[in-house]
Design an enzyme around this catalytic site. Sequence first.
Site, PDB file in Angstrom:
ATOM      1  CD  GLU A  60      -3.029   1.101   2.180  1.00 12.27           C
ATOM      2  OE1 GLU A  60      -3.629   2.125   2.500  1.00 12.27           O
ATOM      3  OE2 GLU A  60      -3.323  -0.031   2.618  1.00 12.27           O
ATOM      4  CG  ASP A 120      -0.319 -16.227  12.002  1.00 12.83           C
ATOM      5  OD1 ASP A 120      -0.953 -15.589  11.140  1.00 12.83           O
ATOM      6  OD2 ASP A 120      -0.695 -17.328  12.441  1.00 12.83           O
TER       7      ASP A 120
END
Length: 420
Positions: free
Chosen positions: A82, A275
């Site tokens: 992004e 994670d």
Amino acid sequence: MKSSSYRGFYKLPLEERLRIISEFAELSDEESNILRNPDALPEEIADHMVENVIGRFTLPMGVGINFKINGKEYMIPMVTEEPSVIAAASNAAKMARDGGGFHASYTGSIMISQIQITDLTNPNYAAITIQEHKEEIIQMCNDKDPVLVKYGGGVVDVETRVLDTAVGKMLIVHLKVNTLDAMGANAVNTMAESVAPYLEEITGGRVYLRILSNLAVHRLARARVQVQKETLGEGVVDAILRAYAFAEVDPFRAATHNKGIMNGVVPVVLATGNDTRAIESGAHAYASITGTYKPLTVWEKDHDGNLVGTIELPMAVGLVGGATKIHPQAQVAVKMLGVKTSSELAMIIASVGLAQNLAALKVLATEGVQRGHMSLHARNLATTVGAKDDLLEQIVSIMIKEKNVRLEYAEELFNKLSTK
């Protein structure tokens, strides 16, 4: 003394940025080359990380600069697709420096493993029975991971909860496990599996699920920051507080508010091989823990009129096992940070999330989010149509000036200007 504060860092050539980072983090030539090498993850390692491997997917790794956290300077690796995220975080970190930077803390590395016991006619009686056998349960679990226990980890407590569900009452057992510098999923799941038959024996019930919870309420990362009112400019403090007040009472706004926080959190989690899904699910669950979805940050004004902000969210990250120890670029990212414990990593990530939120609120409350996004979007479009160097800058400038940032217009400008 090393400093993470740089002026015009984004204007430097890639090679020069890499040189500065390598010098700051004391990276070897081999480690520097790993950062810039899209093939740093060999196919044979990728093939053992996940199933049905057919290739590798590359994302940009940038660096958040200007960060001072608990008095220590950091250059922070961030992996994201992004635009504007890394620049925004770096800008917010710069704003925070006059107030001493970020101050962070961590509540510890306790993970919860849940064991679901059903088919009980007397769940409350069974819960007390389990508490009477707590020491045996703890010992059985810790016997499954003597290495963790050796270094000071392992099960530290056992809790019980009776839930009234659509299929009847069930008893939920929580194993509270100190996983130290590991994220701990494998350890806590193994312990739950090992003790399940014993729980069935002493309760007369039937065990179904045995799995960790990503709502890591005993593993919270916290950070705080003070931004001088002079740094922000007149009226901006109040504008940010109005923007926060909107998010505090409206879950529709709070969802996007928290997404902005995760714009900073996830890139660091990803860069270090942790994670991202576990962190995101835990954060959003924590935002809803009161029964209403709320912002993960709080913004206030101190007695001098300065802006002060805090963040608190579950942060179950580790430095042991998983992709952190397998992925070559994740290993270099960890070295870039200079972290030795999962608690330090968690505090860094919380600080980046707070910085990202500060940057987003400032932009939203003043110039609007599109300005920065459109500049980077225009650059992406110009690159897509094949523009380079001076021609790329010329096309970007025209699209921004005319507020016409579209692929078709970029292509039109490229065809027109490249023939001159």
